[in-house]
Design a protein around this motif. Structure first.
Motif, PDB file in Angstrom:
ATOM      1  N   GLY A 163      42.510  45.969  48.095  1.00 15.93           N
ATOM      2  CA  GLY A 163      42.960  46.462  46.794  1.00 15.93           C
ATOM      3  C   GLY A 163      44.227  45.796  46.327  1.00 15.93           C
ATOM      4  O   GLY A 163      44.631  44.749  46.846  1.00 15.93           O
TER       5      GLY A 163
ATOM      6  N   ASP B 278      34.128  45.319  45.263  1.00 20.15           N
ATOM      7  CA  ASP B 278      35.139  44.956  44.273  1.00 20.15           C
ATOM      8  C   ASP B 278      34.788  43.636  43.604  1.00 20.15           C
ATOM      9  O   ASP B 278      34.350  42.688  44.276  1.00 20.15           O
ATOM     10  N   THR B 279      34.990  43.570  42.305  1.00 18.66           N
ATOM     11  CA  THR B 279      34.837  42.332  41.556  1.00 18.66           C
ATOM     12  C   THR B 279      36.087  42.125  40.728  1.00 18.66           C
ATOM     13  O   THR B 279      36.554  43.045  40.057  1.00 18.66           O
TER      14      THR B 279
ATOM     15  N   LEU C 196      40.128  44.815  37.883  1.00 22.70           N
ATOM     16  CA  LEU C 196      39.464  45.139  39.146  1.00 22.70           C
ATOM     17  C   LEU C 196      38.371  46.165  38.866  1.00 22.70           C
ATOM     18  O   LEU C 196      38.645  47.272  38.411  1.00 22.70           O
ATOM     19  N   THR C 197      37.133  45.777  39.115  1.00 19.78           N
ATOM     20  CA  THR C 197      35.999  46.702  38.986  1.00 19.78           C
ATOM     21  C   THR C 197      35.521  47.057  40.384  1.00 19.78           C
ATOM     22  O   THR C 197      35.155  46.176  41.171  1.00 19.78           O
ATOM     23  N   ARG C 198      35.537  48.343  40.697  1.00 18.48           N
ATOM     24  CA  ARG C 198      35.175  48.820  42.037  1.00 18.48           C
ATOM     25  C   ARG C 198      33.980  49.766  41.917  1.00 18.48           C
ATOM     26  O   ARG C 198      34.014  50.726  41.148  1.00 18.48           O
TER      27      ARG C 198
ATOM     28  N   TYR D  88      45.582  41.121  44.100  1.00 18.21           N
ATOM     29  CA  TYR D  88      44.518  41.732  44.892  1.00 18.21           C
ATOM     30  C   TYR D  88      44.497  41.120  46.285  1.00 18.21           C
ATOM     31  O   TYR D  88      44.581  39.907  46.455  1.00 18.21           O
TER      32      TYR D  88
END
Length: 230
Positions: A85, A174-175, A200-202, A226
């Motif tokens: 993260g 995560d992306t 951050l897309t989780r 990140y």
């Protein structure tokens, strides 16, 4: 009105070109000297901007290969919160404070429908502060059937957020990508228009592999980066 730093202006224009497709994935960019000349900045200023975009995952810089426009790559982690993260320059997890929040239910939009299906979603939308400054926009969506109402004060970390609602995420994916603030986002975050954002897309999945939650965290603080889990 304060003048935009040259490195920040270069970052913004490079992100704009990548988002617009002017610099497609796989495109090889010029060297630092060529880019500095093109953008009208010093090599040191251009180096700083390139390092920022590399940290965002937008560029790949390898010896002998030069600088390439990179495709966002998902990072799969399998533990709980903290498996990977955002971190501060000191390597610590950022301690976000909730500045403003609202919870609602709504139908899934295009990308949410592809992830969750056609059912309704419970959604939490929050503005987050870091060190007293508005630093990020947070959106968490959960199928309404799993959580009819969301707690606006639940933790920012998606694993902990879902756990607070009685859900048990097993995997997190995560992306990373980058974006630029819209007019509305810049007003909400009290920042300059076209400020670069680390996005951050989780996505969290349960034991059966079904998606039980998605978080989109749009971060304007340039000091956060990140770090994947190890």
């Amino acid at each position: 009105m304060p003048r935009t730093p040259l490195y920040k202006a270069a970052e913004t224009e490079m992100i704009r070109r990548i988002e617009a497709g002017d610099w497609p994935v796989g495109m090889r960019l010029g060297n630092e000297f060529q880019l500095a000349e093109e953008f009208g900045v010093s090599q040191g200023t251009m180096r700083r901007a390139l390092m920022t975009l590399e940290a965002m995952g937008l560029l790949s810089r390898k010896p002998g290969r030069g600088t390439l426009v990179a495709a966002p790559a998902p990072v799969m982690t399998t533990g709980g919160g903290g498996a990977g993260g955002l971190v501060t320059p000191e390597g610590d997890a950022p301690q976000f404070e909730i500045h403003r929040a609202k919870a609602l239910t709504r139908g899934a939009d295009g990308d949410q429908a592809a992830l969750f299906g056609s059912g309704r979603l419970s959604v939490s939308e929050r503005v987050l502060k870091l060190g007293g400054v508005r630093a990020a926009l947070d959106e968490i969506a959960v199928p309404e059937a799993l959580a009819p109402a969301l707690d606006e004060d639940a933790p920012v970390d998606l694993h902990d957020f879902l756990s607070a609602h009685g859900l048990s995420p097993v995997t997190l994916e995560d992306t990373l990508c980058a974006s630029i603030t819209t007019m509305g986002e810049s007003v909400t975050l009290s920042c300059d228009r076209y400020t670069p954002l680390l996005v951050l897309t989780r996505v969290a999945r349960g034991a059966d592999g079904a998606v039980i939650g998605r978080q989109v965290l749009r971060v304007a603080d340039p000091d956060l980066e990140y770090r994947p889990g190890g």
